[in-house]
Design an enzyme around this catalytic site. Structure first.
Site, PDB file in Angstrom:
ATOM      1  N   ARG A 255       0.741  -1.268  -0.012  1.00 33.07           N
ATOM      2  CA  ARG A 255       0.078  -0.084  -0.044  1.00 33.07           C
ATOM      3  C   ARG A 255       0.776   1.245   0.064  1.00 33.07           C
ATOM      4  O   ARG A 255       1.898   1.206   0.385  1.00 33.07           O
ATOM      5  CB  ARG A 255      -0.927  -0.097   1.303  1.00 33.07           C
ATOM      6  CG  ARG A 255      -1.950  -0.786   1.154  1.00 33.07           C
ATOM      7  CD  ARG A 255      -2.869  -0.827   2.294  1.00 33.07           C
ATOM      8  NE  ARG A 255      -2.408  -1.040   3.654  1.00 33.07           N
ATOM      9  CZ  ARG A 255      -2.146  -0.296   4.400  1.00 33.07           C
ATOM     10  NH1 ARG A 255      -2.081   0.917   4.417  1.00 33.07           N
ATOM     11  NH2 ARG A 255      -1.349  -0.830   5.697  1.00 33.07           N
TER      12      ARG A 255
ATOM     13  N   TYR B 221      -0.864  -3.678  -7.146  1.00 30.88           N
ATOM     14  CA  TYR B 221      -0.817  -4.211  -6.043  1.00 30.88           C
ATOM     15  C   TYR B 221      -2.136  -4.478  -5.288  1.00 30.88           C
ATOM     16  O   TYR B 221      -2.664  -3.442  -5.067  1.00 30.88           O
ATOM     17  CB  TYR B 221       0.346  -3.684  -5.048  1.00 30.88           C
ATOM     18  CG  TYR B 221       0.240  -4.317  -3.740  1.00 30.88           C
ATOM     19  CD1 TYR B 221       0.831  -5.639  -3.426  1.00 30.88           C
ATOM     20  CD2 TYR B 221      -0.337  -3.550  -2.899  1.00 30.88           C
ATOM     21  CE1 TYR B 221       0.779  -6.081  -1.958  1.00 30.88           C
ATOM     22  CE2 TYR B 221      -0.616  -3.844  -1.488  1.00 30.88           C
ATOM     23  CZ  TYR B 221      -0.016  -5.485  -1.278  1.00 30.88           C
ATOM     24  OH  TYR B 221      -0.046  -5.704   0.194  1.00 30.88           O
TER      25      TYR B 221
ATOM     26  N   LYS C  82      -9.580  -2.562   1.797  1.00 30.42           N
ATOM     27  CA  LYS C  82      -9.444  -1.110   2.626  1.00 30.42           C
ATOM     28  C   LYS C  82     -10.209   0.001   2.184  1.00 30.42           C
ATOM     29  O   LYS C  82     -10.606   0.691   2.808  1.00 30.42           O
ATOM     30  CB  LYS C  82      -7.767  -1.034   2.992  1.00 30.42           C
ATOM     31  CG  LYS C  82      -6.966  -2.128   3.195  1.00 30.42           C
ATOM     32  CD  LYS C  82      -7.247  -2.714   4.838  1.00 30.42           C
ATOM     33  CE  LYS C  82      -6.185  -3.219   5.061  1.00 30.42           C
ATOM     34  NZ  LYS C  82      -6.397  -4.359   6.228  1.00 30.42           N
TER      35      LYS C  82
ATOM     36  N   HIS D  46     -11.395  -1.986  11.609  1.00 33.76           N
ATOM     37  CA  HIS D  46     -10.115  -2.924  11.283  1.00 33.76           C
ATOM     38  C   HIS D  46     -10.129  -3.851  12.248  1.00 33.76           C
ATOM     39  O   HIS D  46      -8.930  -3.894  13.034  1.00 33.76           O
ATOM     40  CB  HIS D  46      -8.910  -2.133  11.097  1.00 33.76           C
ATOM     41  CG  HIS D  46      -7.852  -2.520  10.535  1.00 33.76           C
ATOM     42  ND1 HIS D  46      -6.617  -2.283  10.868  1.00 33.76           N
ATOM     43  CD2 HIS D  46      -7.673  -3.614   9.768  1.00 33.76           C
ATOM     44  CE1 HIS D  46      -5.707  -3.031  10.080  1.00 33.76           C
ATOM     45  NE2 HIS D  46      -6.389  -3.858   9.499  1.00 33.76           N
TER      46      HIS D  46
ATOM     47  N   SER E  17      -0.201  -3.312  12.860  1.00 39.04           N
ATOM     48  CA  SER E  17       0.448  -4.273  11.915  1.00 39.04           C
ATOM     49  C   SER E  17       1.584  -4.952  12.789  1.00 39.04           C
ATOM     50  O   SER E  17       2.035  -4.269  13.817  1.00 39.04           O
ATOM     51  CB  SER E  17       1.150  -3.865  10.755  1.00 39.04           C
ATOM     52  OG  SER E  17       2.034  -2.718  11.051  1.00 39.04           O
ATOM     53  N   ALA E  18       2.091  -6.306  12.523  1.00 42.43           N
ATOM     54  CA  ALA E  18       2.909  -6.980  13.381  1.00 42.43           C
ATOM     55  C   ALA E  18       2.707  -7.311  14.718  1.00 42.43           C
ATOM     56  O   ALA E  18       3.486  -7.412  15.690  1.00 42.43           O
ATOM     57  CB  ALA E  18       4.323  -6.284  13.026  1.00 42.43           C
ATOM     58  N   CYS E  19       1.401  -7.404  15.061  1.00 43.44           N
ATOM     59  CA  CYS E  19       0.984  -7.513  16.404  1.00 43.44           C
ATOM     60  C   CYS E  19       0.178  -8.869  16.580  1.00 43.44           C
ATOM     61  O   CYS E  19      -0.347  -9.250  17.540  1.00 43.44           O
ATOM     62  CB  CYS E  19       0.227  -6.696  17.146  1.00 43.44           C
ATOM     63  SG  CYS E  19       1.255  -5.050  17.105  1.00 43.44           S
TER      64      CYS E  19
ATOM     65  N   ASP F 135      -9.931  -9.473   9.339  1.00 39.91           N
ATOM     66  CA  ASP F 135      -9.343  -8.231   9.116  1.00 39.91           C
ATOM     67  C   ASP F 135     -10.239  -7.053   9.539  1.00 39.91           C
ATOM     68  O   ASP F 135      -9.785  -5.800   9.831  1.00 39.91           O
ATOM     69  CB  ASP F 135      -8.847  -7.905   7.653  1.00 39.91           C
ATOM     70  CG  ASP F 135      -8.103  -6.908   7.321  1.00 39.91           C
ATOM     71  OD1 ASP F 135      -7.032  -6.437   8.340  1.00 39.91           O
ATOM     72  OD2 ASP F 135      -7.844  -6.421   6.269  1.00 39.91           O
TER      73      ASP F 135
ATOM     74  N   ASN G 296       6.186  -8.439   2.019  1.00 39.43           N
ATOM     75  CA  ASN G 296       4.945  -8.038   2.245  1.00 39.43           C
ATOM     76  C   ASN G 296       4.247  -9.165   1.176  1.00 39.43           C
ATOM     77  O   ASN G 296       3.236  -8.759   0.506  1.00 39.43           O
ATOM     78  CB  ASN G 296       4.635  -6.789   1.613  1.00 39.43           C
ATOM     79  CG  ASN G 296       3.334  -6.187   2.100  1.00 39.43           C
ATOM     80  OD1 ASN G 296       2.623  -6.542   2.958  1.00 39.43           O
ATOM     81  ND2 ASN G 296       2.581  -5.468   1.082  1.00 39.43           N
TER      82      ASN G 296
ATOM     83  N   ARG H 131       1.886 -11.799  -0.510  1.00 38.18           N
ATOM     84  CA  ARG H 131       0.646 -12.411  -0.224  1.00 38.18           C
ATOM     85  C   ARG H 131       0.043 -13.396  -0.558  1.00 38.18           C
ATOM     86  O   ARG H 131       0.397 -14.156  -1.652  1.00 38.18           O
ATOM     87  CB  ARG H 131      -0.263 -11.309  -0.733  1.00 38.18           C
ATOM     88  CG  ARG H 131      -0.003  -9.763  -0.017  1.00 38.18           C
ATOM     89  CD  ARG H 131      -0.379  -9.748   1.572  1.00 38.18           C
ATOM     90  NE  ARG H 131      -0.270  -8.414   2.008  1.00 38.18           N
ATOM     91  CZ  ARG H 131      -0.577  -7.856   3.143  1.00 38.18           C
ATOM     92  NH1 ARG H 131      -1.777  -8.365   3.584  1.00 38.18           N
ATOM     93  NH2 ARG H 131      -0.251  -6.748   3.571  1.00 38.18           N
TER      94      ARG H 131
END
Length: 583
Positions: free
Chosen positions: A69, A197, A206, A226, A248-250, A275, A365, A367
């Site tokens: 993004r 992308y 989103k 979200h 992110s990344a949690c 999500d 990233n 997917r």
């Protein structure tokens, strides 16, 4: 072609602008999928993977400059700048249409325009919304087939109505200097140009389900968030649902597809969504939620049989892989997969790769796009048009020292403050700077389609309208000891924390009042079968008053951004927390 006049007129206008060689109206049939797949394979846009090992799976490689993004090229084009707020890029709508229009002009010449009618949500559900995306990419079409209910069903739901979200996408020349992701909230319109992308071009995700839908939700009195949605079934068969927001990344996807630890026999975890959650007040006065998506668009690296076996199974067939490593004979590999890398392959950039190359084979990233129904933990209720009732809302952060493992807000207003001050600390891997605090309110900073101050006010207003609101909690799986080692094992063991949360929602679960909220008593968490060193649980639940005073001081510069739009209630909760810490 379908008979809706508003749709036909808009498609004609956009075709005059983009000038495609032909227009194809999609019906969502299997025959259509096969035909388009064959066409995209023949042009090299996608490849078949080894169909014995990965049945129905496809591979796509994006341009090297088009892998994520692009938040600096993403705009909220509301009529007034103040409606976009300080955390969004803003552009005057007329200027945005003109600037992007120049790039769209003739961008589909020599190409086909595909008309994708789609539903976010279940057909016929009071929650669901219709969108139409026009695109010149078969890759987009095939992804939207997985991520949404697409084709004839969407046009049947729309009928003669002109209430649909208009999405125009063209790859154009994939030039980063000619790339824009534009949102026009008052027009229910999205224009995306210059990218191929996922997050920039799958406009139902989103762009619609959060940025445009958050604006709709404020107008119509609901919440577009979200958040993952997860059901926990206890040994007696009772299912309780939670919705949770994480930066992110949690570990959000891992939690959404949680596998209960062996020690907690009889528990089951059910994935409703990984999500996005659309939540409305139900007839019974509770908050009810649906996952508007039909698929998962997940980050691949790090996914393996230990971190997320359910995601691995979900993506084992009928899945589109983007920017992973191509191995020999139509196989794939990525960093963090629990199998040895191939001796040689083609990396995400299209270059020859070996384990000695010293560069990632899969893009960080990269997917997978997989049908949600293939997930072993998918909830029997995931397509229920009424949604599922939410007992708890959970906000999560990544904090080494500040936040305890779990705490409960005192009430809804305090819970909104907890969500508004959500944050994560960067790790060395991310930026080279450790411990830099990034504030991400409700994990919506990049996705809120209007002023964040107004968004918090909408949350506060909703709390007054919900007769039986969910209770609000904060979790932090990432507290560390003095050596930087994680104190909590995380992953499936997080169910122990969720069980305490659910028991609190039922009026049980022992807790102690602290200056920041209700903390579980050390023996209130079921730690059976978990071998933690002595004193660990006390360390995980500790509230250090001096550290928290610093945290509150650190929130002020962030709040100052919002000026007069910062709700008084948020200021009050900040002051009240400080007062409790000073007692």
């Amino acid at each position: 072609m379908y008979s809706n006049k508003a749709v036909a007129q808009w498609v004609e206008e956009m075709a005059k602008l983009t000038k495609p060689d032909k227009i194809v109206w999609l019906d969502g049939s299997d025959e259509e999928r096969i035909r388009l797949t064959e066409e995209a394979v023949s042009t090299g846009e996608i490849k078949y993977l080894n169909q014995e090992k990965y049945p129905g799976c496809l591979y796509h490689r994006t341009a090297k400059n088009d892998v994520a993004r692009v938040e600096h090229l993403t705009f909220i084009c509301s009529r007034k700048e103040e409606d976009a707020g300080p955390t969004n890029n803003w552009m005057v709508p007329a200027e945005a249409y003109e600037r992007a229009g120049k790039i769209f002009d003739g961008s589909m010449r020599g190409r086909t325009m595909y008309v994708i009618p789609y539903i976010m949500g279940v057909k016929g559900s009071p929650f669901s919304k219709v969108g139409i995306e026009l695109t010149d990419s078969i890759y987009v079409v095939l992804n939207m087939r997985i991520m949404t209910t697409m084709g004839k069903e969407a046009m049947e739901q729309l009928g003669d109505s002109d209430y649909f979200v208009k999405g125009l996408h063209s790859k154009a020349d994939l030039n980063v200097d000619r790339r824009y992701i534009m949102h026009f909230p008052e027009d229910y319109t999205i224009w995306s140009v210059g990218s191929g992308y996922g997050g920039n071009v799958l406009l139902g995700k989103k762009c619609f389900s959060l940025r445009i839908a958050s604006h709709m939700a404020r107008e119509e009195g609901w919440l577009a968030e979200h958040m993952l949605i997860l059901g926990i079934e206890d040994p007696q068969g009772k299912v309780s649902y939670v919705a949770a927001a994480f930066p992110s990344a949690c570990g959000k996807t891992n939690l959404a597809m949680l596998i209960p630890p062996l020690a907690l026999k009889g528990y089951k975890a059910w994935t409703v969504g990984d999500d996005i959650a659309w939540m409305r007040i139900g007839e019974d006065g509770r908050l009810w939620a649906i996952n508007p998506e039909a698929g998962f668009f997940g980050v691949v690296p790090g996914t393996n049989s230990k971190t997320n076996p359910n995601a691995l199974i979900a993506a084992s067939k009928n899945t589109i892989y983007t920017n992973v490593l191509e191995g020999p004979d139509g196989t794939i590999w990525w960093e963090g997969l629990d199998q040895d890398p191939p001796a040689q392959g083609i990396d995400w950039k299209g270059d020859p790769w070996t384990p000695e190359s010293g560069t990632p084979g899969a893009h960080p990233n990269s997917r997978f796009t997989a049908p949600a129904e293939q997930c072993p933990s998918i909830s029997p209720e995931w397509r229920n048009p009424k949604g599922v009732p939410i007992s708890a809302l959970i906000f999560g952060g990544r904090r080494a020292r500040v936040a305890p493992l779990v705490y409960q807000s005192f009430n809804w207003q305090h819970g909104v403050f907890v969500g508004a001050t959500m944050a994560s600390e960067t790790t060395a891997a991310a930026t080279g700077e450790v411990g830099v605090v990034r504030r991400d309110p409700m994990a919506m900073l990049p996705f809120c389609g209007y002023h964040m101050g107004d968004y918090w006010q909408h949350w506060l207003d909703m709390g007054k309208k919900i007769p039986n609101p969910p209770k609000i909690f904060h979790v932090n799986w990432f507290r560390t000891d003095e050596n930087g080692k994680f104190l909590w094992p995380g992953f499936g063991e997080n169910l122990r924390v969720l069980n305490w949360i659910i028991s609190r929602c039922e009026g049980n679960g022992e807790a102690t009042e602290s200056p920041i909220g209700y903390i579980p008593k050390a023996d209130a968490l079921n730690l059976e079968g978990l071998d933690l060193p002595a004193g660990t649980i006390e360390s995980l639940l500790d509230v250090d008053r001096e550290v928290w005073k610093d945290e509150l001081a650190g929130q002020l510069p962030f709040f100052e951004k919002f000026g007069d739009k910062l709700p008084k209630e948020i200021k009050d909760e900040h002051q009240a927390t400080l007062d409790r810490l000073n007692r």
